[in-house]
Every structure is written in C-alpha cells, then in structure tokens.
Design a protein around this motif. Structure first.
Motif, PDB file in Angstrom:
ATOM      1  N   GLY A  29       0.794  -1.220   0.000  1.00  0.00           N
ATOM      2  CA  GLY A  29       0.000   0.000   0.000  1.00  0.00           C
ATOM      3  C   GLY A  29       0.827   1.270   0.000  1.00  0.00           C
ATOM      4  O   GLY A  29       0.681   2.108   0.892  1.00  0.00           O
ATOM      5  N   ILE A  30       1.694   1.418  -0.989  1.00  0.00           N
ATOM      6  CA  ILE A  30       2.528   2.621  -1.115  1.00  0.00           C
ATOM      7  C   ILE A  30       2.300   3.247  -2.492  1.00  0.00           C
ATOM      8  O   ILE A  30       1.946   2.544  -3.445  1.00  0.00           O
ATOM      9  N   LEU A  62      -8.857   3.796  -8.314  1.00  0.00           N
ATOM     10  CA  LEU A  62      -9.173   2.910  -7.190  1.00  0.00           C
ATOM     11  C   LEU A  62      -7.930   2.544  -6.386  1.00  0.00           C
ATOM     12  O   LEU A  62      -7.980   2.471  -5.155  1.00  0.00           O
ATOM     13  N   ALA A  63      -6.815   2.325  -7.060  1.00  0.00           N
ATOM     14  CA  ALA A  63      -5.566   2.014  -6.352  1.00  0.00           C
ATOM     15  C   ALA A  63      -5.124   3.205  -5.510  1.00  0.00           C
ATOM     16  O   ALA A  63      -4.705   3.043  -4.351  1.00  0.00           O
ATOM     17  N   THR A  64      -5.241   4.393  -6.063  1.00  0.00           N
ATOM     18  CA  THR A  64      -4.892   5.601  -5.317  1.00  0.00           C
ATOM     19  C   THR A  64      -5.789   5.752  -4.090  1.00  0.00           C
ATOM     20  O   THR A  64      -5.304   6.047  -2.990  1.00  0.00           O
ATOM     21  N   ASN A  65      -7.081   5.534  -4.262  1.00  0.00           N
ATOM     22  CA  ASN A  65      -8.008   5.606  -3.121  1.00  0.00           C
ATOM     23  C   ASN A  65      -7.639   4.596  -2.045  1.00  0.00           C
ATOM     24  O   ASN A  65      -7.709   4.902  -0.848  1.00  0.00           O
ATOM     25  N   ALA A  66      -7.273   3.383  -2.450  1.00  0.00           N
ATOM     26  CA  ALA A  66      -6.903   2.346  -1.483  1.00  0.00           C
ATOM     27  C   ALA A  66      -5.706   2.797  -0.644  1.00  0.00           C
ATOM     28  O   ALA A  66      -5.671   2.555   0.571  1.00  0.00           O
ATOM     29  N   ILE A  67      -4.777   3.465  -1.261  1.00  0.00           N
ATOM     30  CA  ILE A  67      -3.573   3.902  -0.550  1.00  0.00           C
ATOM     31  C   ILE A  67      -3.843   5.133   0.318  1.00  0.00           C
ATOM     32  O   ILE A  67      -3.379   5.227   1.443  1.00  0.00           O
ATOM     33  N   LEU A  68      -4.617   6.076  -0.205  1.00  0.00           N
ATOM     34  CA  LEU A  68      -4.834   7.336   0.506  1.00  0.00           C
ATOM     35  C   LEU A  68      -5.910   7.275   1.588  1.00  0.00           C
ATOM     36  O   LEU A  68      -5.826   8.002   2.571  1.00  0.00           O
ATOM     37  N   HIS A  69      -6.922   6.440   1.390  1.00  0.00           N
ATOM     38  CA  HIS A  69      -8.099   6.523   2.252  1.00  0.00           C
ATOM     39  C   HIS A  69      -8.411   5.271   3.071  1.00  0.00           C
ATOM     40  O   HIS A  69      -9.472   5.192   3.673  1.00  0.00           O
ATOM     41  N   THR A  70      -7.518   4.277   3.055  1.00  0.00           N
ATOM     42  CA  THR A  70      -7.779   3.050   3.806  1.00  0.00           C
ATOM     43  C   THR A  70      -6.535   2.628   4.584  1.00  0.00           C
ATOM     44  O   THR A  70      -5.455   3.195   4.420  1.00  0.00           O
ATOM     45  N   ARG A  71      -6.694   1.594   5.369  1.00  0.00           N
ATOM     46  CA  ARG A  71      -5.566   1.069   6.140  1.00  0.00           C
ATOM     47  C   ARG A  71      -4.494   0.445   5.242  1.00  0.00           C
ATOM     48  O   ARG A  71      -3.383   0.201   5.699  1.00  0.00           O
ATOM     49  N   PHE A  92     -11.641  -5.284  -9.725  1.00  0.00           N
ATOM     50  CA  PHE A  92     -11.930  -5.256  -8.295  1.00  0.00           C
ATOM     51  C   PHE A  92     -10.661  -4.773  -7.587  1.00  0.00           C
ATOM     52  O   PHE A  92      -9.588  -5.299  -7.859  1.00  0.00           O
ATOM     53  N   VAL A  93     -10.783  -3.809  -6.689  1.00  0.00           N
ATOM     54  CA  VAL A  93      -9.658  -3.400  -5.854  1.00  0.00           C
ATOM     55  C   VAL A  93     -10.091  -3.602  -4.410  1.00  0.00           C
ATOM     56  O   VAL A  93     -11.031  -2.963  -3.939  1.00  0.00           O
ATOM     57  N   SER A  94      -9.404  -4.511  -3.732  1.00  0.00           N
ATOM     58  CA  SER A  94      -9.704  -4.825  -2.332  1.00  0.00           C
ATOM     59  C   SER A  94      -8.615  -4.208  -1.465  1.00  0.00           C
ATOM     60  O   SER A  94      -7.429  -4.389  -1.732  1.00  0.00           O
ATOM     61  N   ASP A  95      -9.037  -3.483  -0.432  1.00  0.00           N
ATOM     62  CA  ASP A  95      -8.078  -2.782   0.415  1.00  0.00           C
ATOM     63  C   ASP A  95      -8.246  -3.181   1.871  1.00  0.00           C
ATOM     64  O   ASP A  95      -9.069  -4.033   2.198  1.00  0.00           O
ATOM     65  N   GLY A  96      -7.477  -2.542   2.733  1.00  0.00           N
ATOM     66  CA  GLY A  96      -7.471  -2.863   4.154  1.00  0.00           C
ATOM     67  C   GLY A  96      -8.626  -2.290   4.937  1.00  0.00           C
ATOM     68  O   GLY A  96      -8.647  -2.395   6.158  1.00  0.00           O
ATOM     69  N   GLY A  97      -9.593  -1.693   4.267  1.00  0.00           N
ATOM     70  CA  GLY A  97     -10.763  -1.152   4.939  1.00  0.00           C
ATOM     71  C   GLY A  97     -10.515   0.209   5.554  1.00  0.00           C
ATOM     72  O   GLY A  97      -9.382   0.666   5.698  1.00  0.00           O
ATOM     73  N   ALA A  98     -11.603   0.880   5.866  1.00  0.00           N
ATOM     74  CA  ALA A  98     -11.563   2.210   6.471  1.00  0.00           C
ATOM     75  C   ALA A  98     -12.704   2.313   7.475  1.00  0.00           C
ATOM     76  O   ALA A  98     -13.539   1.411   7.564  1.00  0.00           O
ATOM     77  N   ASP A  99     -12.744   3.414   8.183  1.00  0.00           N
ATOM     78  CA  ASP A  99     -13.791   3.596   9.183  1.00  0.00           C
ATOM     79  C   ASP A  99     -15.175   3.734   8.559  1.00  0.00           C
ATOM     80  O   ASP A  99     -16.167   3.352   9.154  1.00  0.00           O
ATOM     81  N   GLY A 100     -15.246   4.296   7.351  1.00  0.00           N
ATOM     82  CA  GLY A 100     -16.530   4.484   6.688  1.00  0.00           C
ATOM     83  C   GLY A 100     -16.498   3.907   5.285  1.00  0.00           C
ATOM     84  O   GLY A 100     -15.442   3.547   4.768  1.00  0.00           O
TER      85      GLY A 100
END
Length: 153
Positions: A29-30, A62-71, A92-100
């Motif tokens: 996630g960099i 989506l990759a940028t969002n995963a890095i900037l806005h999730t764990r 599909f882009v699966s990330d570490g999740g976020a608060d919302g």
C-alpha cells in the motif's frame, strides 16, 4: 522490493466476484504501486484492447483511493483483480478497509482531489463496493460495445 503476488484464481461464489482465469495481484500500500496496478491491466488486457485507456484510468483511481483513504496505505496492501470476457471487463480493488464506506463526494472546481469515485460513476457501466471482514472491495465494469455488421461508424 519483492515482486507482486501474481496469480490466477478460481471462482469462489456468484454475483459480483472474481471469475475463473482472473488476473489477481497483491501490492504493498505505497504510492509507487499505483503504476504497478496499471501494469496489471496491461498484463490482463494488452494495450490494444478497446477499453484499455478507461480501464487503466479507473484502476489507477481505485488504487490511489486504497492507498490514501484506507488502512492499506498505513503499512498494508491492496489487491487488484482484472477479469475480461468478450462482453465485459471488470476490475476489483480490495483494500485494508476504512472507518466508513467509500464516498462519491462532490468537490469544488478548485479542489485538487476527490474525483476518483465520481470518475468511476461517470465512466463505468456499473460499479459498487462490498465491505466484509475488515476489507473493502470497490469494483467497476465496462461493457464492450458491439457494432452490427454493415452499420457505418
């Protein structure tokens, strides 16, 4: 840096999930990995694919969002899955999740960010997200238009 975890997967269930033969890559996630996410699209579709440019753009968002806005961007990773058939391309882009949940927030014309999901909404034929077990998966699909024989374009 270690090479991406690249593999093909088998279908796990029905609906809006990966299908057989999908290209799946797990990336750190960099920020430098956004370009590698675009490379996953190139590997799956090839540069000559008619939807290539749009798929690369939306995957990059989506990759940028995963890095900037999730764990994922806090020492985690994210996964990019690309599937293609004669009728549709899905990513599909699966990330570490976020608060919302992901937000299609409207930004001002002067804003320098916040256009990722509005772009997904505007350019894709269908998109959505799922949240489960601490992860978020955002997906989109683009349909390949068919022009009947004998129709002038």
């Amino acid at each position: 840096m270690a090479p991406p975890d690249l593999h093909r997967v088998e279908r796990v269930g029905g609906g809006d999930e990966p299908e057989p033969g999908d290209l799946v890559v797990r990336l750190p996630g960099i920020p430098s990995q956004v370009s590698r996410a675009r490379g996953v699209v190139t590997a799956a579709l090839g540069r000559d694919h008619p939807l290539y440019d749009d798929v690369v753009l939306l995957t990059s968002e989506l990759a940028t969002n995963a890095i900037l806005h999730t764990r994922s961007g806090a020492g985690g990773s994210f996964t990019v899955t690309v599937t293609c058939s004669e009728a549709v391309v899905r990513v599909f882009v699966s990330d570490g999740g976020a608060d919302g949940p992901p937000c299609v927030c409207r930004t001002s014309a002067q804003s320098t960010s916040g256009r990722g999901l509005p772009l997904i909404e505007a350019l894709s034929h269908r998109w959505g997200f799922t949240r489960a077990a601490g992860t978020t998966t955002v997906w989109f699909e683009l349909l390949q238009a068919r022009v009947p024989a004998g129709v002038a374009v």
